[in-house]
Motif scaffolding. Structure first.
Motif, PDB file in Angstrom:
ATOM      1  N   GLN A  11     -29.623 -46.162  37.303  1.00  0.00           N
ATOM      2  CA  GLN A  11     -30.981 -46.459  37.267  1.00  0.00           C
ATOM      3  C   GLN A  11     -31.293 -46.177  35.827  1.00  0.00           C
ATOM      4  O   GLN A  11     -31.988 -46.856  34.937  1.00  0.00           O
ATOM      5  CB  GLN A  11     -31.913 -45.607  37.969  1.00  0.00           C
ATOM      6  N   LYS A  12     -30.786 -44.982  35.149  1.00  0.00           N
ATOM      7  CA  LYS A  12     -31.114 -44.578  33.623  1.00  0.00           C
ATOM      8  C   LYS A  12     -30.441 -45.799  32.533  1.00  0.00           C
ATOM      9  O   LYS A  12     -31.087 -46.136  31.740  1.00  0.00           O
ATOM     10  CB  LYS A  12     -30.736 -43.203  33.418  1.00  0.00           C
ATOM     11  N   VAL A  13     -29.152 -46.262  33.111  1.00  0.00           N
ATOM     12  CA  VAL A  13     -28.559 -46.912  32.328  1.00  0.00           C
ATOM     13  C   VAL A  13     -29.393 -48.450  32.188  1.00  0.00           C
ATOM     14  O   VAL A  13     -29.645 -49.144  31.375  1.00  0.00           O
ATOM     15  CB  VAL A  13     -26.987 -47.276  32.681  1.00  0.00           C
ATOM     16  N   ALA A  14     -29.832 -48.734  33.466  1.00  0.00           N
ATOM     17  CA  ALA A  14     -30.654 -50.152  33.795  1.00  0.00           C
ATOM     18  C   ALA A  14     -31.850 -49.961  32.823  1.00  0.00           C
ATOM     19  O   ALA A  14     -32.042 -50.969  32.103  1.00  0.00           O
ATOM     20  CB  ALA A  14     -31.058 -50.363  35.018  1.00  0.00           C
ATOM     21  N   SER A  15     -32.691 -48.939  32.872  1.00  0.00           N
ATOM     22  CA  SER A  15     -33.743 -48.505  32.031  1.00  0.00           C
ATOM     23  C   SER A  15     -33.416 -48.495  30.715  1.00  0.00           C
ATOM     24  O   SER A  15     -34.422 -49.302  29.835  1.00  0.00           O
ATOM     25  CB  SER A  15     -34.258 -47.159  32.224  1.00  0.00           C
ATOM     26  N   ALA A  16     -32.569 -47.927  30.083  1.00  0.00           N
ATOM     27  CA  ALA A  16     -31.929 -48.167  28.857  1.00  0.00           C
ATOM     28  C   ALA A  16     -31.648 -49.575  28.396  1.00  0.00           C
ATOM     29  O   ALA A  16     -32.329 -50.091  27.341  1.00  0.00           O
ATOM     30  CB  ALA A  16     -30.729 -47.255  28.353  1.00  0.00           C
ATOM     31  N   VAL A  17     -31.061 -50.307  29.057  1.00  0.00           N
ATOM     32  CA  VAL A  17     -30.740 -51.579  28.516  1.00  0.00           C
ATOM     33  C   VAL A  17     -31.977 -52.489  28.581  1.00  0.00           C
ATOM     34  O   VAL A  17     -32.230 -53.253  27.817  1.00  0.00           O
ATOM     35  CB  VAL A  17     -29.879 -52.221  29.996  1.00  0.00           C
ATOM     36  N   GLU A  18     -32.797 -52.243  29.873  1.00  0.00           N
ATOM     37  CA  GLU A  18     -34.339 -53.042  29.479  1.00  0.00           C
ATOM     38  C   GLU A  18     -34.939 -52.796  28.314  1.00  0.00           C
ATOM     39  O   GLU A  18     -35.652 -53.608  27.625  1.00  0.00           O
ATOM     40  CB  GLU A  18     -34.915 -52.589  30.880  1.00  0.00           C
ATOM     41  N   ALA A  19     -35.266 -51.378  27.795  1.00  0.00           N
ATOM     42  CA  ALA A  19     -35.834 -50.950  26.779  1.00  0.00           C
ATOM     43  C   ALA A  19     -35.359 -51.450  25.415  1.00  0.00           C
ATOM     44  O   ALA A  19     -35.866 -52.003  24.558  1.00  0.00           O
ATOM     45  CB  ALA A  19     -35.776 -49.487  26.633  1.00  0.00           C
ATOM     46  N   LEU A  20     -33.956 -51.733  25.527  1.00  0.00           N
ATOM     47  CA  LEU A  20     -33.314 -52.316  24.276  1.00  0.00           C
ATOM     48  C   LEU A  20     -33.485 -53.764  24.394  1.00  0.00           C
ATOM     49  O   LEU A  20     -33.763 -54.432  23.202  1.00  0.00           O
ATOM     50  CB  LEU A  20     -31.618 -52.104  24.351  1.00  0.00           C
ATOM     51  N   GLU A  21     -33.637 -54.621  25.065  1.00  0.00           N
ATOM     52  CA  GLU A  21     -34.091 -55.962  25.496  1.00  0.00           C
ATOM     53  C   GLU A  21     -35.315 -55.786  24.726  1.00  0.00           C
ATOM     54  O   GLU A  21     -35.645 -56.965  23.995  1.00  0.00           O
ATOM     55  CB  GLU A  21     -33.946 -56.248  26.494  1.00  0.00           C
ATOM     56  N   LEU A  22     -36.449 -55.052  25.082  1.00  0.00           N
ATOM     57  CA  LEU A  22     -37.665 -55.098  24.826  1.00  0.00           C
ATOM     58  C   LEU A  22     -37.616 -55.030  23.311  1.00  0.00           C
ATOM     59  O   LEU A  22     -38.667 -55.680  22.585  1.00  0.00           O
ATOM     60  CB  LEU A  22     -38.577 -54.184  25.544  1.00  0.00           C
ATOM     61  N   LEU A  23     -37.042 -53.919  22.976  1.00  0.00           N
ATOM     62  CA  LEU A  23     -37.232 -53.817  21.358  1.00  0.00           C
ATOM     63  C   LEU A  23     -36.272 -54.937  20.569  1.00  0.00           C
ATOM     64  O   LEU A  23     -36.872 -55.259  19.584  1.00  0.00           O
ATOM     65  CB  LEU A  23     -36.138 -52.306  21.200  1.00  0.00           C
ATOM     66  N   LYS A  24     -35.434 -55.448  21.110  1.00  0.00           N
ATOM     67  CA  LYS A  24     -34.848 -56.754  20.548  1.00  0.00           C
ATOM     68  C   LYS A  24     -35.748 -57.893  20.275  1.00  0.00           C
ATOM     69  O   LYS A  24     -36.007 -58.427  19.283  1.00  0.00           O
ATOM     70  CB  LYS A  24     -33.660 -57.350  21.290  1.00  0.00           C
ATOM     71  N   MET A  25     -36.644 -58.010  21.393  1.00  0.00           N
ATOM     72  CA  MET A  25     -37.789 -59.045  21.319  1.00  0.00           C
ATOM     73  C   MET A  25     -38.713 -58.724  20.395  1.00  0.00           C
ATOM     74  O   MET A  25     -39.285 -59.665  19.758  1.00  0.00           O
ATOM     75  CB  MET A  25     -38.441 -59.255  22.693  1.00  0.00           C
ATOM     76  N   GLU A  26     -39.227 -57.477  20.348  1.00  0.00           N
ATOM     77  CA  GLU A  26     -40.087 -56.838  19.439  1.00  0.00           C
ATOM     78  C   GLU A  26     -39.681 -57.156  18.074  1.00  0.00           C
ATOM     79  O   GLU A  26     -40.524 -57.549  17.227  1.00  0.00           O
ATOM     80  CB  GLU A  26     -40.661 -55.465  19.762  1.00  0.00           C
ATOM     81  N   ALA A  27     -38.540 -56.887  17.889  1.00  0.00           N
ATOM     82  CA  ALA A  27     -37.955 -56.904  16.678  1.00  0.00           C
ATOM     83  C   ALA A  27     -37.966 -58.423  15.948  1.00  0.00           C
ATOM     84  O   ALA A  27     -38.150 -58.747  14.752  1.00  0.00           O
ATOM     85  CB  ALA A  27     -36.631 -56.566  16.349  1.00  0.00           C
ATOM     86  N   GLU A  28     -37.563 -59.306  16.911  1.00  0.00           N
ATOM     87  CA  GLU A  28     -37.536 -60.564  16.580  1.00  0.00           C
ATOM     88  C   GLU A  28     -38.851 -61.174  16.176  1.00  0.00           C
ATOM     89  O   GLU A  28     -39.132 -62.085  15.378  1.00  0.00           O
ATOM     90  CB  GLU A  28     -37.027 -61.457  17.747  1.00  0.00           C
ATOM     91  N   GLU A  29     -40.027 -60.805  17.087  1.00  0.00           N
ATOM     92  CA  GLU A  29     -41.349 -60.987  16.964  1.00  0.00           C
ATOM     93  C   GLU A  29     -41.808 -60.595  15.533  1.00  0.00           C
ATOM     94  O   GLU A  29     -42.442 -61.333  14.573  1.00  0.00           O
ATOM     95  CB  GLU A  29     -42.385 -60.457  17.778  1.00  0.00           C
TER      96      GLU A  29
END
Length: 64
Positions: A11-29
């Motif tokens: 669950q922690k790994v899945a949360s970390a991966v989700e947070a990284l994906e959100l950060l990637k999207m934010e960085a692109e924006e």
């Protein structure tokens, strides 16, 4: 390792991966917004230089 610990880790790994994906999207924006703002600044600089050139023309009598 118990199954409960494994599930918590998963669950922690899945949360970390989700947070990284959100950060990637934010960085692109932010990169896109930065690019847009740079273009806007360049346009303002061009317009300002055009206006300053007109003032120079008036000061030197080049307009008449």
């Amino acid at each position: 390792m118990s199954i409960e610990l494994f599930n918590r880790l998963e669950q922690k790994v899945a949360s970390a991966v989700e947070a990284l994906e959100l950060l990637k999207m934010e960085a692109e924006e932010l990169r896109e917004e930065n690019s847009r703002l740079k273009q806007e600044r360049e346009e303002w600089e061009r317009r300002l230089n055009d206006l300053l050139g007109k003032f120079d023309d008036v000061d030197t009598g080049g307009g008449n």
